[in-house]
Write an enzyme that holds these catalytic residues in place. Structure first.
Site, PDB file in Angstrom:
ATOM      1  N   ASP A   7      13.761  69.271  31.562  1.00  0.00           N
ATOM      2  CA  ASP A   7      15.679  68.916  33.027  1.00  0.00           C
ATOM      3  C   ASP A   7      14.989  67.063  32.834  1.00  0.00           C
ATOM      4  OD1 ASP A   7      17.152  68.050  34.977  1.00  0.00           O
ATOM      5  OD2 ASP A   7      15.151  68.648  36.552  1.00  0.00           O
ATOM      6  N   ASP A   9      15.175  63.955  35.485  1.00  0.00           N
ATOM      7  CA  ASP A   9      15.103  63.775  36.748  1.00  0.00           C
ATOM      8  C   ASP A   9      14.323  64.907  37.605  1.00  0.00           C
ATOM      9  OD1 ASP A   9      16.432  60.733  36.454  1.00  0.00           O
ATOM     10  OD2 ASP A   9      18.685  62.257  37.092  1.00  0.00           O
TER      11      ASP A   9
END
Length: 186
Positions: A7, A9
């Site tokens: 991922d 953020d």
């Protein structure tokens, strides 16, 4: 192929409730880029799967997202690291797309791009939706306690997380775990 899916953020960079809307706002988490470079140096391919609903909400344009990614890639290159690809969902939550995590569309796109099944591929995120999407295609879920994951520090994970989730302090700790496991297996 040794592949890891991350991922963005809250996993690689500091997250914001106001969204990361420009390259100036993008700041890597301490040790995260170095961790990716260590994976690369150990022969791992690293790709990103990221919800970017700020696009669908009209908060920033693709050109700003490209600038953010250019900054991330340059800082990573300065450390001798790289990302093989960045996959992102540009939709807002109410668009009912198949690529917005917790749906598995981004992961399916990654599998198609590389022509592989993702069973057992480590996937790292800071939220349940990251890991639910990953597990739907057979990935091995890893939670980092940065970004949204910080809320779970010192607490048992709620049932919204896949049962087999492994928890790490941050991306660097995940890389330590993965590389140590790889050494033990050889």
């Amino acid at each position: 192929m040794k592949l890891v899916i991350l991922d963005r953020d809250g996993t690689i960079n500091v997250d914001s409730v106001d969204y990361i809307k420009s390259a100036d706002e993008w700041q890597p988490l301490p040790g995260a880029l170095e961790a990716i470079a260590r994976l690369n140096h150990a022969g791992w391919h690293v790709v990103v799967a990221s919800n970017q609903s700020g696009l669908g909400r009209g908060l920033f344009e693709v050109s700003e997202l490209n600038d953010i990614h250019a900054k991330m890639l340059q800082q990573l290159a300065d450390l001798g690291g790289r990302l093989d690809a960045i996959f992102y969902c540009p939709h807002a939550p109410d668009d009912a797309c198949q690529c917005r995590k917790p749906a598995s569309g981004l992961f399916e796109q990654i599998g198609e791009r590389y022509g592989i099944h993702l069973k057992g591929v480590p996937a790292v995120g800071d939220s349940a939706r990251d890991l639910v999407a990953a597990v739907a295609v057979g990935c091995e879920p890893h939670l980092v306690l940065t970004g949204k994951g910080e809320a779970h520090r010192g607490h048992p994970l709620p049932d919204t997380f896949p049962a087999q989730t492994t928890v790490h302090a941050d991306l660097s700790a995940f890389v330590d775990h993965l590389l140590a496991r790889e050494t033990e297996a050889n």
